[in-house]
Scaffold this motif. Structure first.
Motif, PDB file in Angstrom:
ATOM      1  N   LYS A  95     -35.096 -33.972  11.151  1.00  0.00           N
ATOM      2  CA  LYS A  95     -33.782 -33.332  11.245  1.00  0.00           C
ATOM      3  C   LYS A  95     -33.433 -32.628   9.941  1.00  0.00           C
ATOM      4  O   LYS A  95     -32.896 -31.513   9.958  1.00  0.00           O
ATOM      5  CB  LYS A  95     -32.707 -34.370  11.570  1.00  0.00           C
ATOM      6  CG  LYS A  95     -32.712 -34.801  13.013  1.00  0.00           C
ATOM      7  CD  LYS A  95     -31.601 -35.816  13.280  1.00  0.00           C
ATOM      8  CE  LYS A  95     -31.648 -36.299  14.714  1.00  0.00           C
ATOM      9  NZ  LYS A  95     -30.601 -37.306  14.963  1.00  0.00           N
ATOM     10  N   GLN A  97     -35.529 -31.456   7.720  1.00  0.00           N
ATOM     11  CA  GLN A  97     -36.371 -30.261   7.594  1.00  0.00           C
ATOM     12  C   GLN A  97     -35.872 -29.143   8.504  1.00  0.00           C
ATOM     13  O   GLN A  97     -35.840 -27.974   8.104  1.00  0.00           O
ATOM     14  CB  GLN A  97     -37.827 -30.611   7.915  1.00  0.00           C
ATOM     15  CG  GLN A  97     -38.479 -31.438   6.825  1.00  0.00           C
ATOM     16  CD  GLN A  97     -39.897 -31.864   7.208  1.00  0.00           C
ATOM     17  OE1 GLN A  97     -40.278 -31.801   8.362  1.00  0.00           O
ATOM     18  NE2 GLN A  97     -40.653 -32.308   6.211  1.00  0.00           N
ATOM     19  N   ALA A  98     -35.472 -29.516   9.737  1.00  0.00           N
ATOM     20  CA  ALA A  98     -34.951 -28.498  10.655  1.00  0.00           C
ATOM     21  C   ALA A  98     -33.647 -27.916  10.102  1.00  0.00           C
ATOM     22  O   ALA A  98     -33.439 -26.693  10.156  1.00  0.00           O
ATOM     23  CB  ALA A  98     -34.720 -29.119  12.034  1.00  0.00           C
ATOM     24  N   ALA A 100     -32.758 -27.804   6.948  1.00  0.00           N
ATOM     25  CA  ALA A 100     -33.098 -26.985   5.783  1.00  0.00           C
ATOM     26  C   ALA A 100     -33.656 -25.635   6.213  1.00  0.00           C
ATOM     27  O   ALA A 100     -33.320 -24.596   5.634  1.00  0.00           O
ATOM     28  CB  ALA A 100     -34.113 -27.718   4.904  1.00  0.00           C
ATOM     29  N   LYS A 101     -34.490 -25.674   7.267  1.00  0.00           N
ATOM     30  CA  LYS A 101     -35.060 -24.425   7.770  1.00  0.00           C
ATOM     31  C   LYS A 101     -33.959 -23.511   8.310  1.00  0.00           C
ATOM     32  O   LYS A 101     -33.943 -22.302   8.018  1.00  0.00           O
ATOM     33  CB  LYS A 101     -36.081 -24.726   8.864  1.00  0.00           C
ATOM     34  CG  LYS A 101     -36.811 -23.505   9.362  1.00  0.00           C
ATOM     35  CD  LYS A 101     -37.851 -23.897  10.405  1.00  0.00           C
ATOM     36  CE  LYS A 101     -38.558 -22.658  10.916  1.00  0.00           C
ATOM     37  NZ  LYS A 101     -39.539 -23.002  11.956  1.00  0.00           N
ATOM     38  N   THR A 102     -33.025 -24.108   9.058  1.00  0.00           N
ATOM     39  CA  THR A 102     -31.901 -23.330   9.592  1.00  0.00           C
ATOM     40  C   THR A 102     -31.064 -22.756   8.453  1.00  0.00           C
ATOM     41  O   THR A 102     -30.674 -21.570   8.482  1.00  0.00           O
ATOM     42  CB  THR A 102     -31.029 -24.223  10.487  1.00  0.00           C
ATOM     43  OG1 THR A 102     -31.834 -24.743  11.542  1.00  0.00           O
ATOM     44  CG2 THR A 102     -29.877 -23.436  11.074  1.00  0.00           C
ATOM     45  N   MET A 104     -32.066 -22.139   5.427  1.00  0.00           N
ATOM     46  CA  MET A 104     -32.845 -21.100   4.756  1.00  0.00           C
ATOM     47  C   MET A 104     -32.783 -19.797   5.546  1.00  0.00           C
ATOM     48  O   MET A 104     -32.621 -18.714   4.975  1.00  0.00           O
ATOM     49  CB  MET A 104     -34.314 -21.535   4.605  1.00  0.00           C
ATOM     50  CG  MET A 104     -34.534 -22.617   3.592  1.00  0.00           C
ATOM     51  SD  MET A 104     -34.328 -22.025   1.915  1.00  0.00           S
ATOM     52  CE  MET A 104     -35.754 -20.988   1.759  1.00  0.00           C
ATOM     53  N   GLU A 105     -32.912 -19.919   6.876  1.00  0.00           N
ATOM     54  CA  GLU A 105     -32.847 -18.712   7.700  1.00  0.00           C
ATOM     55  C   GLU A 105     -31.464 -18.072   7.615  1.00  0.00           C
ATOM     56  O   GLU A 105     -31.337 -16.845   7.525  1.00  0.00           O
ATOM     57  CB  GLU A 105     -33.204 -19.036   9.149  1.00  0.00           C
ATOM     58  CG  GLU A 105     -34.675 -19.363   9.323  1.00  0.00           C
ATOM     59  CD  GLU A 105     -35.011 -19.853  10.723  1.00  0.00           C
ATOM     60  OE1 GLU A 105     -34.098 -19.928  11.575  1.00  0.00           O
ATOM     61  OE2 GLU A 105     -36.182 -20.172  10.945  1.00  0.00           O
ATOM     62  N   GLN A 106     -30.417 -18.894   7.633  1.00  0.00           N
ATOM     63  CA  GLN A 106     -29.061 -18.366   7.500  1.00  0.00           C
ATOM     64  C   GLN A 106     -28.874 -17.713   6.132  1.00  0.00           C
ATOM     65  O   GLN A 106     -28.277 -16.634   6.023  1.00  0.00           O
ATOM     66  CB  GLN A 106     -28.026 -19.486   7.691  1.00  0.00           C
ATOM     67  CG  GLN A 106     -27.871 -19.932   9.127  1.00  0.00           C
ATOM     68  CD  GLN A 106     -26.887 -21.089   9.259  1.00  0.00           C
ATOM     69  OE1 GLN A 106     -26.512 -21.707   8.258  1.00  0.00           O
ATOM     70  NE2 GLN A 106     -26.474 -21.370  10.487  1.00  0.00           N
ATOM     71  N   LYS A 108     -31.222 -16.438   4.248  1.00  0.00           N
ATOM     72  CA  LYS A 108     -31.978 -15.193   4.226  1.00  0.00           C
ATOM     73  C   LYS A 108     -31.210 -14.098   4.965  1.00  0.00           C
ATOM     74  O   LYS A 108     -31.155 -12.948   4.515  1.00  0.00           O
ATOM     75  CB  LYS A 108     -33.358 -15.390   4.867  1.00  0.00           C
ATOM     76  CG  LYS A 108     -34.328 -16.134   3.988  1.00  0.00           C
ATOM     77  CD  LYS A 108     -35.677 -16.285   4.689  1.00  0.00           C
ATOM     78  CE  LYS A 108     -36.647 -17.060   3.838  1.00  0.00           C
ATOM     79  NZ  LYS A 108     -37.928 -17.284   4.531  1.00  0.00           N
TER      80      LYS A 108
END
Length: 161
Positions: A95, A97-98, A100-102, A104-106, A108
């Motif tokens: 969760k 990592q997900a 953090a990925k979200t 990071m995408e936001q 970016k």
């Protein structure tokens, strides 16, 4: 001194036999029955002690079995707890990592939008500066369509990044 008196010996023997008869008739049976009762009491006590020893051994075996089962149950519970903790840890990490990925995408996307906005503002400012500079150079005010044309031309010459 020591005289042998046959009458005394006879009466002593008779008295002894009478005493044996009286003792045999009245004292021997109660004495034997008391001894037999005592013997039976000791036998009963020994039997009870043996039964108590067997019962204590049986209880000891039951306690050992209960301890063994309790240890097995404890081991099973600990194993399940560790597995559950590991599973929860993996879920939390996934969760995180997900998330953090979200994020990071936001981030970016936000950076890209901010970059595009900044570039647009920069282009507009450059265009305004270019128009102003051009006005000063040619000392005349350009009309709107001509300004737009000049700005577009200047913007096409600028590098993309």
């Amino acid at each position: 001194m020591l005289d042998i008196n046959p009458g005394l010996i006879l009466w002593t023997i008779i008295t002894f036999i009478i005493l044996l008869f009286i003792l045999g008739k009245f004292a021997w049976k109660p004495l034997v029955s008391a001894l037999q009762a005592r013997e039976q009491g000791i036998r009963d006590a020994l039997l009870k002690a043996e039964e108590a020893r067997k019962e204590s051994e049986r209880l000891l075996e039951q306690n050992k079995e209960a301890m063994k089962r309790a240890n097995e149950e404890t081991s099973r519970i600990l194993k399940e707890g560790r597995e559950l903790a590991e599973q929860m840890k993996n879920e939390i990490v996934a969760k995180a990592q997900a998330g953090a990925k979200t994020m990071m995408e936001q981030a970016k996307g936000d950076i890209q939008r901010e970059k595009e906005t900044a570039l647009l503002q920069l282009k507009n400012e450059v265009a305004d500066l270019a128009v102003n500079a051009a006005e000063k150079i040619i000392d005349e005010v350009l009309d709107e369509p001509r300004q737009k044309k000049i700005v577009d031309k200047v913007l096409q010459t600028l590098p993309k990044n």
